[in-house]
Design a protein around this motif. Structure first.
Motif, PDB file in Angstrom:
ATOM      1  N   ALA A  33      53.205  72.427 -35.111  1.00  0.00           N
ATOM      2  CA  ALA A  33      53.973  72.912 -36.253  1.00  0.00           C
ATOM      3  C   ALA A  33      54.043  71.912 -37.397  1.00  0.00           C
ATOM      4  O   ALA A  33      54.542  72.247 -38.478  1.00  0.00           O
ATOM      5  N   SER A  34      53.528  70.686 -37.199  1.00  0.00           N
ATOM      6  CA  SER A  34      53.588  69.683 -38.263  1.00  0.00           C
ATOM      7  C   SER A  34      52.400  69.767 -39.222  1.00  0.00           C
ATOM      8  O   SER A  34      52.359  69.031 -40.203  1.00  0.00           O
ATOM      9  N   LYS A  35      51.461  70.673 -38.935  1.00  0.00           N
ATOM     10  CA  LYS A  35      50.259  70.781 -39.765  1.00  0.00           C
ATOM     11  C   LYS A  35      50.004  72.235 -40.152  1.00  0.00           C
ATOM     12  O   LYS A  35      50.516  73.163 -39.516  1.00  0.00           O
ATOM     13  N   SER A  36      49.199  72.414 -41.199  1.00  0.00           N
ATOM     14  CA  SER A  36      48.830  73.746 -41.669  1.00  0.00           C
ATOM     15  C   SER A  36      47.321  73.847 -41.802  1.00  0.00           C
ATOM     16  O   SER A  36      46.617  72.838 -41.989  1.00  0.00           O
ATOM     17  N   ILE A  37      46.838  75.081 -41.751  1.00  0.00           N
ATOM     18  CA  ILE A  37      45.426  75.387 -41.939  1.00  0.00           C
ATOM     19  C   ILE A  37      45.270  76.143 -43.252  1.00  0.00           C
ATOM     20  O   ILE A  37      45.915  77.193 -43.450  1.00  0.00           O
ATOM     21  N   LEU A  38      44.448  75.625 -44.139  1.00  0.00           N
ATOM     22  CA  LEU A  38      44.149  76.272 -45.408  1.00  0.00           C
ATOM     23  C   LEU A  38      42.665  76.613 -45.427  1.00  0.00           C
ATOM     24  O   LEU A  38      41.823  75.746 -45.163  1.00  0.00           O
ATOM     25  N   ILE A  39      42.345  77.860 -45.737  1.00  0.00           N
ATOM     26  CA  ILE A  39      40.955  78.311 -45.739  1.00  0.00           C
ATOM     27  C   ILE A  39      40.644  78.982 -47.070  1.00  0.00           C
ATOM     28  O   ILE A  39      41.339  79.912 -47.487  1.00  0.00           O
ATOM     29  N   MET A  40      39.606  78.505 -47.717  1.00  0.00           N
ATOM     30  CA  MET A  40      39.086  79.107 -48.945  1.00  0.00           C
ATOM     31  C   MET A  40      37.673  79.600 -48.660  1.00  0.00           C
ATOM     32  O   MET A  40      36.790  78.809 -48.318  1.00  0.00           O
ATOM     33  N   ASN A  41      37.467  80.910 -48.782  1.00  0.00           N
ATOM     34  CA  ASN A  41      36.147  81.482 -48.562  1.00  0.00           C
ATOM     35  C   ASN A  41      35.506  81.868 -49.882  1.00  0.00           C
ATOM     36  O   ASN A  41      36.161  82.404 -50.782  1.00  0.00           O
ATOM     37  N   VAL A  42      34.213  81.603 -49.969  1.00  0.00           N
ATOM     38  CA  VAL A  42      33.431  81.916 -51.164  1.00  0.00           C
ATOM     39  C   VAL A  42      32.058  82.428 -50.730  1.00  0.00           C
ATOM     40  O   VAL A  42      31.727  82.410 -49.544  1.00  0.00           O
ATOM     41  N   HIS A  43      31.278  82.879 -51.692  1.00  0.00           N
ATOM     42  CA  HIS A  43      29.853  83.168 -51.497  1.00  0.00           C
ATOM     43  C   HIS A  43      29.576  84.188 -50.378  1.00  0.00           C
ATOM     44  O   HIS A  43      29.153  83.831 -49.271  1.00  0.00           O
TER      45      HIS A  43
END
Length: 332
Positions: A33-43
């Motif tokens: 719970a101390s971390k987060s996942i960020l995802i940016m999708n392109v192309h």
């Protein structure tokens, strides 16, 4: 179609598939719970206009790919994670991740503290992950997690449950970040791509929430993609007009609903479970089934398509690409 094909006439921004932002995800790291996942999708791996496969070159070396974070609610970036890519003679790519704060983050450019340098881009089924302190980083081709019956949408919203994206790929930038690096409490997230081919940085695409671009056409689409969330109130009349037409809303109700869609920022509080659209977005959130009732004013409620089955339970969480792309096959 989420934010796929956000350029003119279902094409790509600036005519380059690699600049096309498709989806943004944010959720607490499973088991930590101390971390987060960020995802940016392109192309996207396949285009509509023009139709057919896009280039195997994952990311443009003349672009910046950016995750933007507003920490105080003014819809201006206070933190930015910026990724630039290089290409070698044999087509292999590497990535550099930077973190900018304050005026640097709010501006346009590639400034920022280097977090990861020279990370290899995954072109095949391998998963090459870079680690730096509390950060983990991945960039490369993955299975597109977005799910939607595109043909049903084009057939007057007559859905059959045919998932157009079931065999499609996308290029992903995945960050595991400590929550302390996101500010404190609730933040606002969005992504953008910057095009540097003209010799100066120009914003090519941006977005946060899913399915925003169907409301826009022509000059309004170009203006929206080039804008910042802080100025999104000017697009409320455009969104409202589309809602009146598509859903039969009254003008007043259309304006109210349009106001719930703007500014185009994804709220996220890492201390709470993620659920779209109120707090981040997981890879299994059915954003289409949220959007369809809104667009149609309750007349259409779902497209009968569910989440993909190839998602992973660990970093980078996205399934392996459906097509293996060897570097020697990469075209310039």
């Amino acid at each position: 179609m989420s934010h796929h094909y956000s350029g003119p006439d279902f094409g790509f921004p600036h005519g380059d598939a690699r600049l096309d932002f498709t989806d943004l995800y944010a959720f607490p790291k499973p088991g930590d719970a101390s971390k987060s996942i960020l995802i940016m999708n392109v192309h996207p791996s396949a285009g509509v206009n023009p139709p057919g496969p896009t280039t195997d070159v994952a990311f443009s070396p003349e672009a910046i790919y950016e995750l933007r974070i507003d920490t105080n609610g003014d819809n201006v970036a206070d933190i930015a994670y910026r990724v630039r890519f290089t290409s070698s003679a044999d087509g292999a790519q590497t990535a550099t991740l930077r973190r900018a704060e304050g005026a640097q983050a709010a501006g346009i450019g590639e400034e920022g503290q280097v977090i990861v340098n020279g990370a290899p881009v995954s072109t095949g089924t391998e998963t090459q992950v870079a680690e730096a302190g509390d950060y983990r980083f991945f960039a490369g081709w993955r299975g597109d997690p977005f799910f939607f019956d595109v043909n049903g949408a084009l057939n007057n919203l007559q859905f059959t449950g045919d998932d157009y994206f079931a065999d499609k790929d996308v290029c992903s930038i995945v960050l595991e970040v400590p929550n302390s690096a996101l500010g404190s409490g609730k933040v606002g997230l969005w992504a953008r791509t910057l095009d540097g081919t003209s010799g100066k940085w120009v914003q090519a695409d941006r977005g946060a929430r899913s399915n925003q671009t169907p409301f826009l056409a022509g000059e309004q689409n170009a203006a929206y993609l080039a804008a910042e969330p802080a100025g999104d109130a000017r697009f409320i009349p455009v969104f409202a007009h589309a809602l009146e037409h598509a859903g039969g809303y009254t003008p007043a109700e259309a304006t109210r609903v349009a106001g719930t869609l703007l500014p185009d920022v994804l709220p996220y509080d890492p201390t709470k479970p993620a659920v779209y659209p109120t707090n981040g977005r997981t890879l299994t959130d059915d954003v289409v089934d949220f959007f369809l009732p809104l667009l149609s004013n309750g007349k259409v409620t779902q497209d009968n398509v569910g989440p993909h089955k190839d998602l992973l339970t660990q970093f980078p969480y996205l399934g392996a690409p459906h097509q293996a792309r060897a570097t020697e096959r990469v075209a310039a």
